[in-house]
Structures are given as C-alpha cells and as structure tokens.
Design a protein around this motif. Structure first.
Motif, PDB file in Angstrom:
ATOM      1  N   LEU A 226       0.635  -1.191   0.170  1.00  0.00           N
ATOM      2  CA  LEU A 226       0.117  -0.145  -0.055  1.00  0.00           C
ATOM      3  C   LEU A 226       0.770   1.342  -0.028  1.00  0.00           C
ATOM      4  O   LEU A 226       0.680   2.350  -0.687  1.00  0.00           O
ATOM      5  CB  LEU A 226      -0.978  -0.015   1.233  1.00  0.00           C
TER       6      LEU A 226
ATOM      7  N   GLY B 178       0.750   4.101  -2.946  1.00  0.00           N
ATOM      8  CA  GLY B 178       0.417   5.322  -2.555  1.00  0.00           C
ATOM      9  C   GLY B 178       1.659   6.489  -2.977  1.00  0.00           C
ATOM     10  O   GLY B 178       1.428   7.450  -3.328  1.00  0.00           O
ATOM     11  N   GLU B 179       3.087   6.137  -2.861  1.00  0.00           N
ATOM     12  CA  GLU B 179       4.043   6.784  -3.277  1.00  0.00           C
ATOM     13  C   GLU B 179       3.938   7.122  -4.846  1.00  0.00           C
ATOM     14  O   GLU B 179       4.067   8.314  -5.355  1.00  0.00           O
ATOM     15  CB  GLU B 179       5.383   6.266  -3.042  1.00  0.00           C
TER      16      GLU B 179
ATOM     17  N   PHE C  22       0.452   9.373  -5.159  1.00  0.00           N
ATOM     18  CA  PHE C  22       0.638  10.641  -4.882  1.00  0.00           C
ATOM     19  C   PHE C  22       1.859  11.733  -5.641  1.00  0.00           C
ATOM     20  O   PHE C  22       1.689  12.800  -5.684  1.00  0.00           O
ATOM     21  CB  PHE C  22       1.128  10.805  -3.390  1.00  0.00           C
TER      22      PHE C  22
ATOM     23  N   MET D  89      -9.543   8.315  -0.681  1.00  0.00           N
ATOM     24  CA  MET D  89      -9.220   7.190  -0.029  1.00  0.00           C
ATOM     25  C   MET D  89      -9.900   5.928  -1.046  1.00  0.00           C
ATOM     26  O   MET D  89      -9.130   5.102  -1.145  1.00  0.00           O
ATOM     27  CB  MET D  89      -9.367   7.124   1.293  1.00  0.00           C
TER      28      MET D  89
ATOM     29  N   ILE E 159      -7.662   5.724  -3.948  1.00  0.00           N
ATOM     30  CA  ILE E 159      -6.324   5.182  -3.763  1.00  0.00           C
ATOM     31  C   ILE E 159      -6.574   3.741  -3.635  1.00  0.00           C
ATOM     32  O   ILE E 159      -5.743   2.638  -4.043  1.00  0.00           O
ATOM     33  CB  ILE E 159      -5.803   5.635  -2.654  1.00  0.00           C
TER      34      ILE E 159
ATOM     35  N   ALA F   9      -4.986   0.367  -5.801  1.00  0.00           N
ATOM     36  CA  ALA F   9      -4.338  -0.500  -4.889  1.00  0.00           C
ATOM     37  C   ALA F   9      -4.900  -2.042  -5.058  1.00  0.00           C
ATOM     38  O   ALA F   9      -4.147  -3.020  -4.519  1.00  0.00           O
ATOM     39  CB  ALA F   9      -4.023  -0.280  -3.309  1.00  0.00           C
TER      40      ALA F   9
ATOM     41  N   LEU G  37      -8.089  -0.285   3.347  1.00  0.00           N
ATOM     42  CA  LEU G  37      -6.957   0.814   3.411  1.00  0.00           C
ATOM     43  C   LEU G  37      -7.085   1.589   4.540  1.00  0.00           C
ATOM     44  O   LEU G  37      -5.873   1.928   5.236  1.00  0.00           O
ATOM     45  CB  LEU G  37      -7.329   1.813   2.175  1.00  0.00           C
TER      46      LEU G  37
ATOM     47  N   LYS H 112      -6.098  10.249   5.087  1.00  0.00           N
ATOM     48  CA  LYS H 112      -5.138  10.483   4.098  1.00  0.00           C
ATOM     49  C   LYS H 112      -3.806  10.957   4.558  1.00  0.00           C
ATOM     50  O   LYS H 112      -2.720  10.864   4.163  1.00  0.00           O
ATOM     51  CB  LYS H 112      -5.801  11.153   3.087  1.00  0.00           C
TER      52      LYS H 112
ATOM     53  N   TYR I 111      -1.852   8.288   6.125  1.00  0.00           N
ATOM     54  CA  TYR I 111      -1.187   7.583   4.691  1.00  0.00           C
ATOM     55  C   TYR I 111       0.029   8.079   4.146  1.00  0.00           C
ATOM     56  O   TYR I 111       0.956   7.383   4.158  1.00  0.00           O
ATOM     57  CB  TYR I 111      -2.183   7.412   3.676  1.00  0.00           C
ATOM     58  N   PHE I 112      -0.174   9.317   3.959  1.00  0.00           N
ATOM     59  CA  PHE I 112       1.112  10.152   3.164  1.00  0.00           C
ATOM     60  C   PHE I 112       1.895  10.185   4.378  1.00  0.00           C
ATOM     61  O   PHE I 112       3.258  10.006   3.831  1.00  0.00           O
ATOM     62  CB  PHE I 112       0.612  11.618   2.845  1.00  0.00           C
TER      63      PHE I 112
ATOM     64  N   ILE J  61       4.236   7.106   4.165  1.00  0.00           N
ATOM     65  CA  ILE J  61       5.121   6.940   2.887  1.00  0.00           C
ATOM     66  C   ILE J  61       6.362   8.040   2.982  1.00  0.00           C
ATOM     67  O   ILE J  61       7.554   7.695   2.672  1.00  0.00           O
ATOM     68  CB  ILE J  61       4.078   7.698   1.683  1.00  0.00           C
TER      69      ILE J  61
END
Length: 202
Positions: A16, A20-21, A24, A34, A37, A41, A48, A55, A58-59, A62
């Motif tokens: 994940l 995400g990387e 984004f 989300m 995303i 995924a 998620l 979010k 999540y960031f 990452i």
C-alpha cells in the motif's frame, strides 16, 4: 490455477505504501480520495482504512519510510568527520527531494502540510540526526544547547531554500547545497566541533 497467496499484514502495508507513493507522485493529491487510492491498490476502502485511518496518516507513513531509507544509505563510520556525515546526509536528502517534487509539495504546501501526522515523524527524524551528530561531535553543556537550537534553525533554513530551489526555481540545486553547507558551518559549527574525526576513522 494455483491457490492465491494471502499477504501478511507487513507485506500488505508495504504494498500500500508503494502504491501510495506512486499515486501521490502523480501530483493529484488534493483531488484523490481514499476510495480512489484503494481502487488503485486493488483493495477495499475498509482495508485501506484499517492500515491508515486518514489520508494524512497514509502520506505520513510514505514520507516517513522514505526518510528512513535515506538515513540508512549513509553510515556514520563511512565518513571521516561529523561534518562529512551531515553533508553526505544532506546531499542524499536533497537528491531525493529533487526526484520526488510532488511529495515535497504535499509535505509542505498541501492541505495536510501542518498536520501532526505529517510533521512529527519527520521532525523526529531530524531530531535523531541532530542527536547523533552532536553526540559524535562531543557537544556538551551550554554549547550542546546552543548547537541544538542552531540545528533546529538550520533544518528550517534547508526546508525553505529547498522549496525555493525545487518549487520556485529561485536558485540552482548546486547553489542550494553550497548555501546550506555554509549555513551549517556558521550556525551549528559555531557551537559544535563538526571537524571532529569519527571514532574508528582516525
């Protein structure tokens, strides 16, 4: 067909983070949900959210992983002096930022830029960098406190000049690196022996 292999939680989380990387990095952070995303995924939205409640979380995960991998690339014992180590670390960070400008923008100029989930993990990384550098430099007492304050100010300086370089085009990356190193010497170097040789390298 062979049976489908179920991912471990650690493997799923890493997958994940990879997705995400990439997502984004396309520069559409604000408009992504989300749910978007999760679809990218190949997981449910509930799955998620199980790993990342928001979010911003999540960031932040990452961004934290990226900084942890950067920190592992330059070993203290591979450098001659404390200053060499800091400059090597700085060079690695600046190179990473130049290759991931969209992530830099999210971390500094998005709607979640000031969220504790985003700011704290990175601030903690830099506090660790400061502690290791000053421990190795042998900074103690009042000089240590002054050096810590100088280091915090230097990190803020690096952040602003790097944004000016990568986002605003105010200077070249070479100019930015030279300015950051000169400021390191003038601030932190005024209170800590950055030329101190690293043990084992004498």
């Amino acid at each position: 067909m062979p049976p489908r292999t179920r991912m471990t939680p650690e493997t799923r989380r890493a997958q994940l983070l990879d997705v995400g990387e990439a997502v984004f990095g396309e520069g559409r952070f604000e408009e992504l949900s989300m749910e978007d995303i999760a679809a990218a995924a190949g997981v449910t939205r509930a799955s998620l959210y199980h790993y990342f409640p928001t979010k911003a979380d999540y960031f932040a995960a990452i961004w934290q992983r990226a900084h942890e991998s950067l920190g592992a690339t330059t070993q203290l014992d591979d450098c001659e002096t404390v200053r060499d180590w800091i400059v090597e670390m700085l060079t690695g960070y600046l190179d990473f930022y130049s290759r991931h400008v969209q992530l830099v923008l999210i971390a500094n100029r998005s709607s979640i830029a000031s969220a504790p989930a985003v700011r704290e993990p990175i601030a903690d990384n830099f506090r660790t960098l400061c502690r290791v550098a000053l421990d190795t430099a042998g900074a103690r007492g009042r000089r240590r406190r002054l050096a810590e304050a100088a280091f915090a100010g230097w990190i803020a300086f690096v952040r602003e000049t790097t944004l000016a370089t990568l986002v605003d085009g105010a200077m070249t990356p070479k100019d930015n690196l030279a300015m950051c190193v000169a400021t390191l010497d003038a601030t932190v170097g005024a209170h800590a022996d950055l030329d101190r040789r690293i043990r084992g390298r004498a």
